[in-house]
Design an enzyme around this catalytic site. Structure first.
Site, PDB file in Angstrom:
ATOM      1  N   SER A 236      28.315  31.824  21.559  1.00 35.95           N
ATOM      2  CA  SER A 236      29.167  32.581  21.419  1.00 35.95           C
ATOM      3  C   SER A 236      30.552  32.017  21.675  1.00 35.95           C
ATOM      4  O   SER A 236      30.544  30.653  21.745  1.00 35.95           O
ATOM      5  CB  SER A 236      29.134  33.751  22.816  1.00 35.95           C
ATOM      6  OG  SER A 236      29.231  32.990  24.027  1.00 35.95           O
ATOM      7  N   LYS A 237      31.623  32.819  21.702  1.00 41.14           N
ATOM      8  CA  LYS A 237      33.082  32.003  21.840  1.00 41.14           C
ATOM      9  C   LYS A 237      33.232  31.169  22.835  1.00 41.14           C
ATOM     10  O   LYS A 237      33.973  30.016  22.875  1.00 41.14           O
ATOM     11  CB  LYS A 237      34.131  33.303  22.259  1.00 41.14           C
ATOM     12  CG  LYS A 237      34.741  33.843  20.828  1.00 41.14           C
ATOM     13  CD  LYS A 237      35.849  34.501  21.056  1.00 41.14           C
ATOM     14  CE  LYS A 237      35.960  35.857  20.215  1.00 41.14           C
ATOM     15  NZ  LYS A 237      36.587  36.899  20.918  1.00 41.14           N
ATOM     16  N   ARG A 238      32.502  31.248  23.924  1.00 40.75           N
ATOM     17  CA  ARG A 238      32.266  30.227  24.928  1.00 40.75           C
ATOM     18  C   ARG A 238      31.978  28.946  24.538  1.00 40.75           C
ATOM     19  O   ARG A 238      32.340  27.928  25.070  1.00 40.75           O
ATOM     20  CB  ARG A 238      31.425  30.410  26.141  1.00 40.75           C
ATOM     21  CG  ARG A 238      31.651  32.062  27.042  1.00 40.75           C
ATOM     22  CD  ARG A 238      30.450  32.197  27.960  1.00 40.75           C
ATOM     23  NE  ARG A 238      29.342  32.426  27.418  1.00 40.75           N
ATOM     24  CZ  ARG A 238      28.450  31.679  27.396  1.00 40.75           C
ATOM     25  NH1 ARG A 238      28.417  30.799  28.260  1.00 40.75           N
ATOM     26  NH2 ARG A 238      27.098  32.268  26.654  1.00 40.75           N
TER      27      ARG A 238
END
Ligand code: GLU
Length: 470
Positions: A236-238
């Site tokens: 994910s974006k993380r």
């Protein structure tokens, strides 16, 4: 039967690298089998679907070179067809209207959860004859038996119908739902292989029951293992950039990203490098790994650097020009672009980096890098730069061999090693302490600019000396 695959993104955000991997596998399989690849935009969620997202998906697909043989087909253009099939289901008794209130459904869910049961609709409206135009339409899922399919990746999967409930096929606002549209579309579009993320495995038995109720032929299902981040959780974006267009904008090559993505969960022996043609020649569903694949930026960087180094120089130069234009770097009046990119390509990972590192060839730098100047532009460097300047001024021929000889001659007459000449000179003409070999660098920068920059460095040293009062 001819192979037909599809990519069916919901336009609710950017094109995620995971989505691009799904698209690539579906495209590669169709191409490998001489079939067709269909692009379908699943935009029935009208609140979350946006035109900007459709554009980002189409741009991302085009940039990766994943051309569809058909489409984009928009689900919102197919509402008449969905209504027709919903009527068929209602007529056959395979679907029914349900007007259970949200309060009733909430209470049902709570009591089931309190009893330790999995929440599911209890079939309350199955035989209630809810009037046309009211409530939702639910599919009448079989009560008994099991649903089994041979997943092309995961093998046989069996789910008991008792685990499934009467899912909604049409919402109260008339909008059909994903699980319903996907069956109508995959069947109408004669999709032979449904290749998609394994987050849809739970939907598949519901969809299979719908195929059966409608008397339709089942496609082959192939669910792809998810892509993991460095911590083993779903990417994910993380974990950093996950949008395909972010990689484009960062100066990655589409072929490198495609090569990187094809290895995420698929392999062909130990091979790491795959051209587009090799992908379409070698791809197979059998060789997809069931285990989640980890996204490894270092490997993508390695591949990208490899692609930059091995691509035809004219192509690299074109990409460089594009990236330079975006970065606002004017190339007019500078050295030949081919020569500059050829000289710098060994040192970079992306085209953007190439542009960044090439600035001093095309434009004056604002200031010397502070650390480099502190170390190299000291009073001892002044006579060195003066003598290099004299040697370069006298050069009859501005060619790299002659430049090299002049620099070596200057070092020799000063009685110092080449490094004592090269390092201050490098800072003087490039502004920093990292550049390709001095002879090539000076040759490309040109005599006039080189001499002017040496003068600037000498003036810098003098000003420093004056300021310190030595
Ligand atoms: N629209 C779905 C999604 O974006 C794809 C469903 C499918 O491939 O069946 O997740």
């Amino acid at each position: 039967m001819s192979v037909r695959t599809r990519f069916a993104p919901s336009p609710t955000g950017y094109l995620h690298v995971g989505g691009a991997r799904t698209a690539l596998f579906a495209w590669a399989y169709a191409k490998q089998r001489g079939g067709q690849f269909v692009l379908r935009v699943e935009d029935t969620d009208r609140e979350r679907s946006t035109a900007a997202s459709v554009e980002a998906i189409l741009d991302g697909m085009a940039w990766l070179g994943l051309a569809a043989d058909e489409g984009p087909i928009f689900q919102t253009d197919r509402y008449d067809r969905y209504r027709e099939v919903i009527d068929q289901l209602l007529e056959k008794g395979s679907a029914y209207r349900c007007d259970c209130s949200p309060e009733r459904l909430d209470a049902l869910r709570e009591s089931q959860m309190a009893a330790g049961e999995k929440p599911r609709y209890d079939g309350h409206c199955r035989d209630r004859d809810v009037p046309v135009g009211e409530g939702v339409v639910r599919f009448r899922n079989p009560d008994d038996g099991v649903v089994t399919w041979a997943d092309a990746v995961y093998g046989d999967i069996t789910v008991a119908n008792a685990e499934l409930d009467d899912f909604v096929v049409q919402r109260s606002d008339g909008n059909p739902t994903y699980n319903f549209c996907v069956v109508v579309d995959d069947s109408d579009m004669q999709i032979s292989h449904v290749i998609r993320g394994d987050d849809h495995i739970n939907n598949t038995p519901r969809q299979i029951n719908l195929y059966t109720a409608l008397g339709l032929t089942l496609p082959v299902f192939a669910h792809l293992p998810m892509i993991l981040g460095s911590d083993g959780k779903r990417l994910s974006k993380r974990h950093g950039a996950v949008s395909v267009l972010a990689y484009r904008d960062a100066g990655y090559s589409p072929d490198a990203l495609l090569n990187y993505l094809v290895r995420l969960g698929w392999s062909h022996g130990d091979q790491e490098l795959f051209s587009r043609d090799e992908i379409t020649a070698l791809f197979s569903l059998e060789a997809i790994n069931r285990k989640g694949a980890a996204f490894d930026t270092a490997k993508l960087d390695w591949l990208n650097a490899h692609y930059l180094k091995t691509m035809p120089i004219e192509l690299l130069a074109d990409q460089f020009r594009e990236s330079a234009a975006t970065a606002g770097l004017a190339l007019e009046g500078g050295p030949a672009v081919d020569a500059v990119v050829g000289l710098l390509v060994e040192r970079v990972t992306t085209v953007n980096e190439l542009v960044d590192q090439s600035r001093y060839f095309f434009t004056e730098f604002d200031a010397f890098d502070e650390t480099a100047a502190k170390k190299q532009l000291r009073p001892v460097a002044q006579p060195v730069l003066e003598s290099v300047r004299a040697a370069l001024t006298e050069l009859a021929d501005w060619q790299s061999e002659a430049i090299q000889a002049a620099l070596a001659g200057a070092a020799e007459s000063l009685g110092v090693g080449f490094g004592k000449v090269g390092q201050p000179l490098r800072v003087a003409v490039t502004g920093g302490s990292a550049s390709p070999s001095m002879d090539q660098t000076l040759w490309l920068i040109g005599r006039e600019r080189t001499l002017a920059r040496i003068d600037r460095a000498i003036a810098f040293i003098e000003a420093r000396v004056a300021a310190s009062g030595d």
